[in-house]
Design an enzyme around this catalytic site. Sequence first.
Site, PDB file in Angstrom:
ATOM      1  N   LYS A 140     -26.135  69.670  32.720  1.00  0.00           N
ATOM      2  CA  LYS A 140     -25.945  70.001  34.137  1.00  0.00           C
ATOM      3  C   LYS A 140     -26.342  71.470  34.294  1.00  0.00           C
ATOM      4  O   LYS A 140     -25.497  72.375  34.295  1.00  0.00           O
ATOM      5  CB  LYS A 140     -24.491  69.734  34.533  1.00  0.00           C
ATOM      6  CG  LYS A 140     -24.333  69.414  36.004  1.00  0.00           C
ATOM      7  CD  LYS A 140     -22.979  68.807  36.265  1.00  0.00           C
ATOM      8  CE  LYS A 140     -22.590  68.939  37.718  1.00  0.00           C
ATOM      9  NZ  LYS A 140     -23.548  68.456  38.685  1.00  0.00           N
TER      10      LYS A 140
ATOM     11  N   ARG B  58     -18.155  68.116  29.204  1.00  0.00           N
ATOM     12  CA  ARG B  58     -19.558  68.067  29.636  1.00  0.00           C
ATOM     13  C   ARG B  58     -20.115  69.483  29.803  1.00  0.00           C
ATOM     14  O   ARG B  58     -21.252  69.766  29.441  1.00  0.00           O
ATOM     15  CB  ARG B  58     -19.679  67.268  30.943  1.00  0.00           C
ATOM     16  CG  ARG B  58     -21.105  66.951  31.326  1.00  0.00           C
ATOM     17  CD  ARG B  58     -21.204  65.972  32.480  1.00  0.00           C
ATOM     18  NE  ARG B  58     -20.695  66.524  33.736  1.00  0.00           N
ATOM     19  CZ  ARG B  58     -20.606  65.843  34.869  1.00  0.00           C
ATOM     20  NH1 ARG B  58     -20.993  64.572  34.916  1.00  0.00           N
ATOM     21  NH2 ARG B  58     -20.147  66.402  35.961  1.00  0.00           N
TER      22      ARG B  58
ATOM     23  N   GLU C 262     -31.254  58.054  39.429  1.00  0.00           N
ATOM     24  CA  GLU C 262     -30.021  58.390  40.150  1.00  0.00           C
ATOM     25  C   GLU C 262     -30.400  59.063  41.458  1.00  0.00           C
ATOM     26  O   GLU C 262     -31.582  59.241  41.751  1.00  0.00           O
ATOM     27  CB  GLU C 262     -29.156  59.320  39.293  1.00  0.00           C
ATOM     28  CG  GLU C 262     -29.842  60.641  38.953  1.00  0.00           C
ATOM     29  CD  GLU C 262     -28.991  61.564  38.093  1.00  0.00           C
ATOM     30  OE1 GLU C 262     -27.753  61.471  38.169  1.00  0.00           O
ATOM     31  OE2 GLU C 262     -29.571  62.385  37.375  1.00  0.00           O
TER      32      GLU C 262
END
Length: 285
Positions: A151, A52, A184
Amino acid sequence: MSLQIYIDGQWYSKENAKISVFDHGLLYGDGVFEGLRSYGGKVFRMKEHLDRLYDSARSIFLTVPISPEVMEAAVYETLRLNNLTDGYVRLIVTRGVGDLGLNPNLCPKASVIIIADKISLYPAKLYDEGMEIVTSSTVRNHPAAVNPRIKSLNYLGSILAKIEGLKAGCNEALMLNLNGEVAECTADNIFLIKNGRLATPHVNAGILDGITRRAVIGLAKEAGMDVAETTLTRHDVYVADECFLTGTAAEVIPVIKVDSRPIGDGRVGPITKQLIAAFKGLVAK
Ligand code: PMP
């Protein structure tokens, strides 16, 4: 001994671990990061976190200056130097030092920072009794802008939502996407249970593709549960039988109240308890 922090191939004590004020990570939030967790000396899902991280970097034209293998070794060495078998690791890749303009081409080398520290959990009581959350008025980043799957070092949206949560006396806040659908929380993914079925927003709702989320989906499927990655509204949350959040730091944490509405009977539900136990078993392996 003070914490030992990795910066670009060397370890520094906490007091001496410093980066330049010209680093574009600071000036523009130009960079990416990961939060990992070590259990009994083994980092949980290391490969998924590294994948990721490198994908986040790739998406923003950021070349990570070291290979995933070297990164993995540096993470373990940082844990070892700090005598941590159970700890939290923050991996950061910044664009590096440039000038005051935006141009990343003037930042010749990205910087890698690794911080390993003790894990700071939500209060233990919340795991037994469940937590309360509120919906934030700050909309989750639209995936056509900076996709939340990256991210990135720019967490301002989540921080604003967190402030709203804290002002309402809550440790977490729910964020909706631009369509008003459930996305989220500020640092956690969300799951609902209705009639024995597990549901969580699809990654295309504009969320981080959480690694704990993936693990919990796997555990639920193994236990024979029906899992849907689907569109969810606030109404679905309010009428759910159970609700919980997932994240590397939070692990699996029950939610018993959302926007002042008790979820189910307002107590931690049996499926949430089952999945918390299953997750504890998984990380202990
Ligand atoms: N959503 C956001 C916005 C997060 O920052 C995090 C924590 N990294 C999560 C969800 C949970 O993801 P993970 O399970 O990979 O830690």
